[in-house]
Motif scaffolding. Structure first.
Motif, mmCIF file in Angstrom:
data_model
loop_
_atom_site.group_PDB
_atom_site.id
_atom_site.type_symbol
_atom_site.label_atom_id
_atom_site.label_comp_id
_atom_site.label_asym_id
_atom_site.label_seq_id
_atom_site.Cartn_x
_atom_site.Cartn_y
_atom_site.Cartn_z
ATOM 1 N N ALA A 163 17.925 60.014 -34.752
ATOM 2 C CA ALA A 163 16.987 58.924 -34.430
ATOM 3 C C ALA A 163 16.518 58.964 -32.979
ATOM 4 N N GLY A 164 16.938 59.974 -32.232
ATOM 5 C CA GLY A 164 16.440 60.153 -30.874
ATOM 6 C C GLY A 164 17.327 59.571 -29.789
ATOM 7 N N ASN A 165 16.821 59.621 -28.573
ATOM 8 C CA ASN A 165 17.530 59.194 -27.369
ATOM 9 C C ASN A 165 16.922 57.914 -26.806
ATOM 10 N N THR A 166 17.468 57.471 -25.703
ATOM 11 C CA THR A 166 16.891 56.340 -24.978
ATOM 12 C C THR A 166 15.457 56.664 -24.573
ATOM 13 N N SER A 167 14.555 55.755 -24.842
ATOM 14 C CA SER A 167 13.136 55.950 -24.529
ATOM 15 C C SER A 167 12.893 55.726 -23.035
ATOM 16 N N PHE A 168 12.415 56.762 -22.372
ATOM 17 C CA PHE A 168 12.132 56.724 -20.937
ATOM 18 C C PHE A 168 11.172 55.591 -20.584
ATOM 19 N N GLU A 169 10.041 55.555 -21.308
ATOM 20 C CA GLU A 169 9.002 54.601 -20.931
ATOM 21 C C GLU A 169 9.430 53.151 -21.172
ATOM 22 N N GLU A 170 10.187 52.915 -22.242
ATOM 23 C CA GLU A 170 10.636 51.550 -22.514
ATOM 24 C C GLU A 170 11.636 51.085 -21.459
ATOM 25 N N CYS A 171 12.520 51.993 -21.044
ATOM 26 C CA CYS A 171 13.502 51.621 -20.012
ATOM 27 C C CYS A 171 12.838 51.380 -18.656
ATOM 28 N N VAL A 172 11.942 52.272 -18.269
ATOM 29 C CA VAL A 172 11.319 52.149 -16.946
ATOM 30 C C VAL A 172 10.503 50.870 -16.850
ATOM 31 N N VAL A 173 9.681 50.613 -17.859
ATOM 32 C CA VAL A 173 8.843 49.410 -17.817
ATOM 33 C C VAL A 173 9.699 48.154 -18.004
ATOM 34 N N GLY A 174 10.745 48.253 -18.828
ATOM 35 C CA GLY A 174 11.656 47.128 -19.002
ATOM 36 C C GLY A 174 12.344 46.753 -17.701
ATOM 37 N N ILE A 175 12.800 47.764 -16.971
ATOM 38 C CA ILE A 175 13.424 47.503 -15.664
ATOM 39 C C ILE A 175 12.425 46.819 -14.730
ATOM 40 N N TYR A 176 11.208 47.327 -14.712
ATOM 41 C CA TYR A 176 10.168 46.779 -13.827
ATOM 42 C C TYR A 176 9.891 45.312 -14.132
ATOM 43 N N LYS A 177 9.827 44.981 -15.428
ATOM 44 C CA LYS A 177 9.392 43.642 -15.811
ATOM 45 C C LYS A 177 10.540 42.667 -16.038
ATOM 46 N N LEU A 178 11.649 43.151 -16.595
ATOM 47 C CA LEU A 178 12.693 42.241 -17.073
ATOM 48 C C LEU A 178 13.913 42.135 -16.168
ATOM 49 N N PHE A 179 14.111 43.137 -15.299
ATOM 50 C CA PHE A 179 15.331 43.158 -14.470
ATOM 51 C C PHE A 179 14.964 43.335 -13.001
ATOM 52 N N PRO A 180 14.574 42.270 -12.332
ATOM 53 C CA PRO A 180 14.115 42.374 -10.937
ATOM 54 C C PRO A 180 15.196 42.849 -9.979
ATOM 55 N N GLN A 181 16.467 42.792 -10.408
ATOM 56 C CA GLN A 181 17.541 43.265 -9.540
ATOM 57 C C GLN A 181 17.604 44.788 -9.467
ATOM 58 N N PHE A 182 16.854 45.455 -10.366
ATOM 59 C CA PHE A 182 16.841 46.920 -10.409
ATOM 60 C C PHE A 182 15.441 47.449 -10.095
ATOM 61 N N SER A 183 15.400 48.700 -9.675
ATOM 62 C CA SER A 183 14.116 49.377 -9.451
ATOM 63 C C SER A 183 14.281 50.858 -9.772
ATOM 64 N N THR A 184 13.172 51.584 -9.933
ATOM 65 C CA THR A 184 13.204 53.036 -10.127
ATOM 66 C C THR A 184 12.174 53.665 -9.193
ATOM 67 N N ASP A 185 12.183 54.981 -9.131
ATOM 68 C CA ASP A 185 11.214 55.702 -8.297
ATOM 69 C C ASP A 185 9.989 56.156 -9.089
#
Length: 490
Positions: A226-248
């Motif tokens: 069924a695949g792996n963790t989705s890159f785009e869903e995690c990155v955008v989720g972090i940006y929008k839903l978890f302000p305590q985290f960030s990515t490059d």
């Protein structure tokens, strides 16, 4: 906290059934991954083959900003192949569950620890950065998992990773495992989740909240089963839903790399996939369209432009007059309120019959209401195809273009491709991009009517068109020419 990302599209993602990337394709994906800010790129598994090693070498020679890794078992032979490829680091994968130790490797836990420690020593002696990944960690007792990690760190491991190899974590159990690990582990902890129960992204978020500072993912979530963790869903989720985290990550480039990977792997994106699916920013409902037009935040948590997308209003029976008016204006058609209502009513009649309403259908309906007669610049007179097991598909087409008859030919990988190429060889088609093709059989039997729906682009204009015929080649060419005529008329 800044979260680091290890992309494994080129290793775990390529293990998707039916996917096999060439060296050039891998390099194109790796180049884009580096451009958008991925921290670590797992370029492959050096032990796999000579071709795989060459692919990894092609990537390590580029001097990317990202750290380049190879997958490796805890064996000197594997590590030597990694060294041959000149990688910066290894993803050293060590099985840790009782099931894997006793049934797969058929060794004791003490022997497993010795093997792991020896492999870490060998890597560090040869100047490699080591991320030690515990395979099947989610089915490993937390005490033994800590023992494996602490031993590896004492021998020089730089990072450790908990692998949910068969995707059995839940957000609650993921949070708890990482919270407990964080109490005793003083190097960065990563998570590698699989999507067997559709929880990979949720489990990754829980891991980050529990103490992980890195996650593994693949573009579009591709991978085994069924695949792996989705890159785009995690990155955008972090940006929008978890302000305590960030990515490059350069978020506005996400759609571009998603489409690149889909095209090169042949694993296309389901329409309703979050962030990058065709329908992610599409609206048909009249209530939704009206709200979006007034204030996009009413029915969108993020703007499509954030990830390199554009919003679109879908033509169908649920569409209201506000969204319809916007789409008509995009197609260069201005109507009164009464005309708009007539067009909307006609669309609902067509949609109630189970028809997909394309832009060409919409324009034909609008032209009829407005009593406009468009003269098509291009007309199809004849299509002839030659195809067979030992013959490259070849097509000849006879067209009338601006009143003059034209005969042209083309070849392709199949008869439809050959026919479209024959049409495309004329200058009038130079700026037209064929961006989507969909086929349905709308009646039963071998003489079924074929409904071909295509999407074309010319500059900023995108239009959909339809061709319905018993013959798929004629239907495809007619849909294509119909769409081009509409693009040229605007």
């Amino acid at each position: 906290m800044n979260i680091k990302i290890l992309d494994t599209t080129l290793r775990d993602g390529e293990q998707t059934p039916g996917v096999s990337l060439t060296s050039l394709e891998k390099l194109r994906i790796a180049t884009k991954l580096d451009e958008i800010g991925v921290n670590f790129i797992e370029a492959g598994s050096a032990i796999t083959s000579e071709g795989e090693r060459q692919s990894i070498k092609d990537i390590t020679q580029q001097n990317f900003n990202a750290e380049i890794l190879s997958f490796s078992r805890p064996l000197e032979m594997d590590i030597d192949y990694c060294l041959e490829c000149d990688v910066d680091a290894v993803n050293l994968v060590v099985p840790t569950s009782d099931l894997h130790i006793f049934d797969k490797l058929k060794i004791t836990k003490e022997e497993l620890l010795a093997m792991s420690n020896s492999a870490v020593d060998y890597c560090k002696d040869h100047g490699l950065t080591v991320e030690l990944s515990a395979e099947d960690a989610s089915r490993t007792s937390i005490d033994f998992l800590k023992t494996v990690y602490v031993n590896a760190i004492e021998h020089g491991a730089d990072r450790v990773c908990l692998c949910d190899t068969v995707g059995i974590l839940t957000p609650e159990s993921s949070f708890e495992m990482f919270k407990q690990l964080k109490e005793d582990i003083d190097v960065p902890i990563s998570c590698h989740c699989h999507n067997d129960f559709g929880l990979a992204v949720a489990n990754t978020f829980a891991a980050l909240k529990g103490g992980a500072s890195e996650f593994h993912s693949t573009i579009n979530g591709i991978g085994e089963r069924a695949g792996n963790t989705s890159f785009e869903e995690c990155v955008v989720g972090i940006y929008k839903l978890f302000p305590q985290f960030s990515t490059d990550i350069k978020i506005h480039e996400i759609y571009t790399i998603s489409k690149l990977v889909a095209r090169l792997t042949g694993v296309y994106i389901q329409p309703n996939k979050a962030i990058v699916g065709e329908n992610a920013f599409a609206h048909e409902s009249g209530i939704h369209s009206d709200g979006i037009i007034k204030n996009a935040a009413t029915y969108e948590s993020i703007t499509p432009e954030l990830v390199g997308r554009k919003r679109r209003f879908v033509i169908g029976k649920h569409m209201g007059t506000h969204g319809l008016d916007v789409r008509l204006k995009e197609l260069g058609v201005n109507v009164s309120k009464n005309q708009l209502k007539k067009i909307c009513d006609n669309i609902k009649v067509l949609a109630d019959k189970g028809k997909t309403v394309t832009d060409v259908d919409l324009q034909a309906i609008a032209d009829n209401v407005l009593e406009i007669n468009h003269k098509d610049r291009i007309k199809l007179n004849e299509v002839t195809i030659v195809s067979g097991n030992k013959v490259m598909p070849t097509a000849s087409v006879k067209l009338t273009v601006d009143g003059e008859e034209v005969l042209n030919a083309g070849v392709g990988i199949g008869p439809v491709d050959a026919a479209i190429n024959a049409v495309n060889s004329l200058d009038i088609f130079d700026d037209i991009d064929f961006i989507e093709y969909h086929v349905d059989a709308i009646t039963g039997g071998t003489d079924a009517l074929i409904d071909v729906i295509i999407k074309l682009q010319k500059g900023d204009k995108i239009i959909s068109a339809r061709g319905t015929e018993p013959d798929i080649i004629n239907a495809s060419v007619k849909a294509y020419i119909s769409g081009v005529n509409r693009l040229l008329s605007n």
